[in-house]
Design an enzyme around this catalytic site. Structure first.
Site, mmCIF file in Angstrom:
data_model
loop_
_atom_site.group_PDB
_atom_site.id
_atom_site.type_symbol
_atom_site.label_atom_id
_atom_site.label_comp_id
_atom_site.label_asym_id
_atom_site.label_seq_id
_atom_site.Cartn_x
_atom_site.Cartn_y
_atom_site.Cartn_z
ATOM 1 N N ASP A 97 0.843 -1.199 0.000
ATOM 2 C CA ASP A 97 0.000 0.000 0.000
ATOM 3 C C ASP A 97 0.879 1.249 0.000
ATOM 4 O O ASP A 97 1.973 1.235 -0.564
ATOM 5 C CB ASP A 97 -0.937 -0.039 1.213
ATOM 6 C CG ASP A 97 -2.298 0.566 0.924
ATOM 7 O OD1 ASP A 97 -2.353 1.780 0.635
ATOM 8 O OD2 ASP A 97 -3.305 -0.157 0.973
ATOM 9 N N HIS A 172 -3.978 5.980 3.181
ATOM 10 C CA HIS A 172 -4.612 4.744 2.708
ATOM 11 C C HIS A 172 -3.964 3.503 3.325
ATOM 12 O O HIS A 172 -4.655 2.594 3.822
ATOM 13 C CB HIS A 172 -4.509 4.707 1.183
ATOM 14 C CG HIS A 172 -5.353 3.683 0.509
ATOM 15 N ND1 HIS A 172 -4.944 2.378 0.331
ATOM 16 C CD2 HIS A 172 -6.576 3.764 -0.080
ATOM 17 C CE1 HIS A 172 -5.874 1.700 -0.323
ATOM 18 N NE2 HIS A 172 -6.880 2.520 -0.584
ATOM 19 N N SER A 510 -11.042 -1.138 -1.136
ATOM 20 C CA SER A 510 -9.778 -1.063 -0.395
ATOM 21 C C SER A 510 -9.996 -1.290 1.090
ATOM 22 O O SER A 510 -9.129 -1.829 1.778
ATOM 23 C CB SER A 510 -9.130 0.311 -0.586
ATOM 24 O OG SER A 510 -8.488 0.414 -1.816
#
Length: 732
Positions: A97, A172, A510
């Site tokens: 990520d 994220h 996600s």
């Protein structure tokens, strides 16, 4: 590989220039390298003996605490310590990520044991990240940028946008890591919303961080492949990858994630991927290789209502994340189409697209905006109104539980019906005004789970005989840790002081992906010898097709409908049932190789890509007979038989009886219809025969095949399309 490197020296004319051109050498899971080449050089390399394939670098995209309680996953505590097996203890989750914010409370290492001796990973240093940022929770961290910089040029950290290190500048990666494996954090909230105890699904598992995505432009496939190669060497048990490329899909021999994940799975590493965020349209699902787990996004039973009070004291309820200032008074309300800027059509202004509104007429007012085909974003509407010093936005759109309004500007999201009622009020009032209430958190008043509107749908456009997605998990308005460095980049406004925050609500497949990654860690802790296919089978065959009230799950869309396997695969994940599935559908890595042959790929490419020498017949029949926990027949002409093998992982002496819920218009029979297991018979094969009753073409029908022993209900989805003349495949 040596031949190809020798060829590189020849092409570049010197060892030094060849060395500079090579970005990565892949050696742990597979053989190959990444290099900067011109098209002509790539063509020359492709012709060198021993070079199987030259794959261009691709840029992948990211797919952006109530959820674990909603799934009824509760840490098992014995004498104040998380017990082994019930919290992911002993497992390592590798997260591909944007990196991690190591100071987050979610990554404290209180109570964590020393990492296992098998661990070979490192803590790679860089900007604002050194070895001290790794601990007994974050046991490894690496970062990869060579492929990204080869595509976009050098990235400079001096502007504060990024860190050349495992540190997360986006948020994220911190969000997905804490969702999968975060420690318990009390009083977690996002600006007062969703307050409570936040934790990951497998809080006792270790985290290994592989930063492959960057704030300024996505994720390089060359970097991703290098990260997977290292993760295999390091010793992770699970790879969690909330990223991918939208259709058209690359072939499996050209797809870096498919290639890398194949080698990971062949070594017993489960690979969990997001399904994509381009729903609700069919054939949009990505990451469709049969050896990975592909995760759709669903809702939970929490919402964030905000009340809009009209000048006549009537109220309209919408959803919002706004908790800032300037709400407790009335403001004039106007419809965007009625204040269009000069030479702007009413449709564009009606959706409040950028630079479509009259600045003078928008100032100080709440603007009602309607989602259009061309402008679908509440965030864009809010930015448009904010730039003109408007007071707020009411954004009318298709019904969805996902809150897309920005948190830092007064914005309330309503459906088209509520938006139309506001128009009616405005037409009937000489001076229409509205005011907003603060958003609040409400639990238990939403039917859940539902499949999120944005969640990408099947069937797979690359291998339609493989049902995708595999499973659904919470992915809407999920609270998890966030990078404070990312806070300042979000939409700011005079009404909100944008102080950094450590937790954030976010939506996307996600967010669904790390839920499954955490659950896989729980399963691995209890069943350490289960293969990735066995774990996937346990999840799919025990998944639920119902919401919490026993009604059929709904899929958000246009219109909403009853969910089917193309929305959620086997269904909504049920972690507790997955611990004891009864039967599993297992698959050996060599079976995946035969699947690739059946797909028609070049045999030499397959052998050298997989490094598995398996005698396989190039038969289309193998596509339907791959031992998946589902049956998908994209071309049923008249009669077709498929086979499956089940392994008993329940009581040694068990008798299972088949039950069929046949797809509409299809006759289905199972042989044998009774399976008897004992101490010597642990695996049994059965065949399922399908016969079409209809003379129509191109219609998908859905059903289920159950095996039941009085304790376990082992269900696999069945998907059939009747085809009369359209030969998608040739029978062999």
């Amino acid at each position: 590989m040596e031949n190809s490197k020798t060829a590189m020296i020849s092409i570049e004319h010197s060892k030094e220039s060849a060395k500079e051109s090579i970005l990565y050498s892949y050696k742990h899971g597979f053989s190959g390298f990444a290099a900067v080449l011109s098209q002509s050089q790539a063509k020359l390399i492709a012709d060198v003996p021993g070079v199987v394939h030259v794959v261009p670098n691709r840029i992948l995209k990211l797919h952006t605490t109530r959820s674990w309680d909603f799934l009824q996953v509760k840490p098992q505590i014995v004498d104040g310590i998380l017990s082994e097996g019930h919290s992911g203890l002993g497992t390592i989750i590798g997260v591909m990520d944007t990196g991690i914010w190591p100071e987050s409370e979610s990554f404290k290492d209180d109570g964590m044991g020393k990492f296992p001796s098998r661990w070979k990973g490192i803590c790679q240093e860089g900007n604002r990240f050194n070895r001290s940022h790794c601990n007994r929770k974050i046991i490894g961290a690496r970062w990869y940028i060579k492929g990204y910089e080869a595509e976009f040029g050098k990235l400079s950290p001096s502007d504060g946008v990024e860190f050349l290190s495992p540190r997360d500048a986006v948020g994220h990666g911190t969000h997905t890591s804490s969702t999968a494996s975060g420690a318990e954090v009390k009083n977690a909230n996002f600006r007062g919303l969703a307050q409570g105890i936040a934790r990951g699904g497998a809080p006792s598992s270790w985290l290994a961080i592989y930063k492959v995505c960057w704030a300024t432009g996505g994720c390089s496939s060359a970097d991703l492949l290098a990260a997977i190669d290292d993760a295999i060497f390091d010793g992770v048990d699970i790879i969690s990858a909330s990223l991918g490329s939208p259709p058209p899909l690359s072939t499996y021999v050209d797809d870096a994630l498919a290639i890398g994940s194949f080698h990971a799975v062949a070594r017993g590493i489960s690979v969990v991927c997001s399904a994509g965020n381009t729903g609700p349209y069919p054939q949009t699902v990505i990451n469709t290789a049969p050896w990975v787990m592909t995760v759709a996004a669903s809702t939970i039973d929490r919402d964030f209502p905000a009340v809009i009070t009209l000048g006549n004291n009537q109220t309209v309820v919408g959803q919002s994340f706004y908790t800032g200032r300037g709400l407790n008074k009335f403001h004039p309300i106007v419809y965007g189409a009625d204040i269009a800027a000069t030479n702007i059509d009413g449709t564009s202004a009606g959706s409040c697209d950028l630079e479509t509104l009259n600045a003078t007429l928008a100032r100080g007012k709440v603007i009602l905006c309607f989602q259009s085909r061309w402008q679908r974003s509440a965030a864009i509407a809010s930015k448009s109104v904010l730039e003109l010093k408007g007071a707020g936005v009411i954004f009318a759109q298709f019904p969805t539980k996902d809150v897309s309004c920005p948190w830092s500007f007064p914005c309330v999201q309503v459906d088209f019906e509520a938006g139309t009622s506001l128009l009616t009020y405005m037409a009937a009032s000489r001076k229409p005004v509205v005011k907003f209430s603060f958003s609040k958190t409400v639990i238990g008043q939403q039917l859940a789970p539902e499949i999120a509107y944005f969640s990408s749908r099947g069937p797979s456009s690359l291998s339609p005989s493989v049902l995708k997605p595999d499973i659904a998990a919470p992915g809407v308005d999920i609270l998890a840790s966030w990078s404070p460095a990312a806070s300042s980049k979000l939409l700011n406004s005079p009404q909100t002081k944008a102080s950094p925050f450590n937790f954030k609500l976010d939506s996307g497949t996600s967010m669904a992906c790390p839920h499954i990654s955490g659950i896989v860690a729980l399963l691995k802790g209890i069943h350490p010898k289960w293969s990735p296919a066995a774990i996937k089978s346990a999840l799919v065959t025990t998944a639920s097709m119902k919401d919490e009230y026993g009604q059929n799950t709904v899929a958000e869309g246009a219109p909403h409908k009853q969910a089917d396997p193309f929305d959620y695969g086997g269904g909504n994940v049920d972690p507790n049932k997955a611990l004891d599935p009864g039967l599993i559908y297992d698959i050996k890595p060599s079976d995946y190789v035969c699947f690739l042959y059946a797909m028609g790929y070049n045999s030499t490419a397959i052998r050298l890509m997989t490094r598995v020498h398996t005698p396989c017949h190039n038969s289309v029949k193998f596509l339907r007979n791959l031992n998946l926990p589902s049956i998908t027949l994209p071309e049923l002409k008249q009669r077709m038989t498929v086979s499956r093998t089940v392994t008993n992982v329940g009581p040694v002496n068990s008798i299972y009886v088949a039950r069929i819920q046949a797809p509409a218009g299809i006759d289905v029979s199972v042989e044998p219809w009774i399976l008897t297991f004992n101490s010597t018979t642990k695996k049994l094969k059965f065949k399922v025969t399908f016969c079409s009753q209809l003379k129509v073409q191109g219609r998908y029908s859905f059903g289920n095949l159950y095996w039941e022993d009085g304790i376990h209900v082992v269900r696999i989805p069945v998907v059939v399309r009747i085809v009369i003349n359209n030969h998608l495949y040739s029978e062999t």
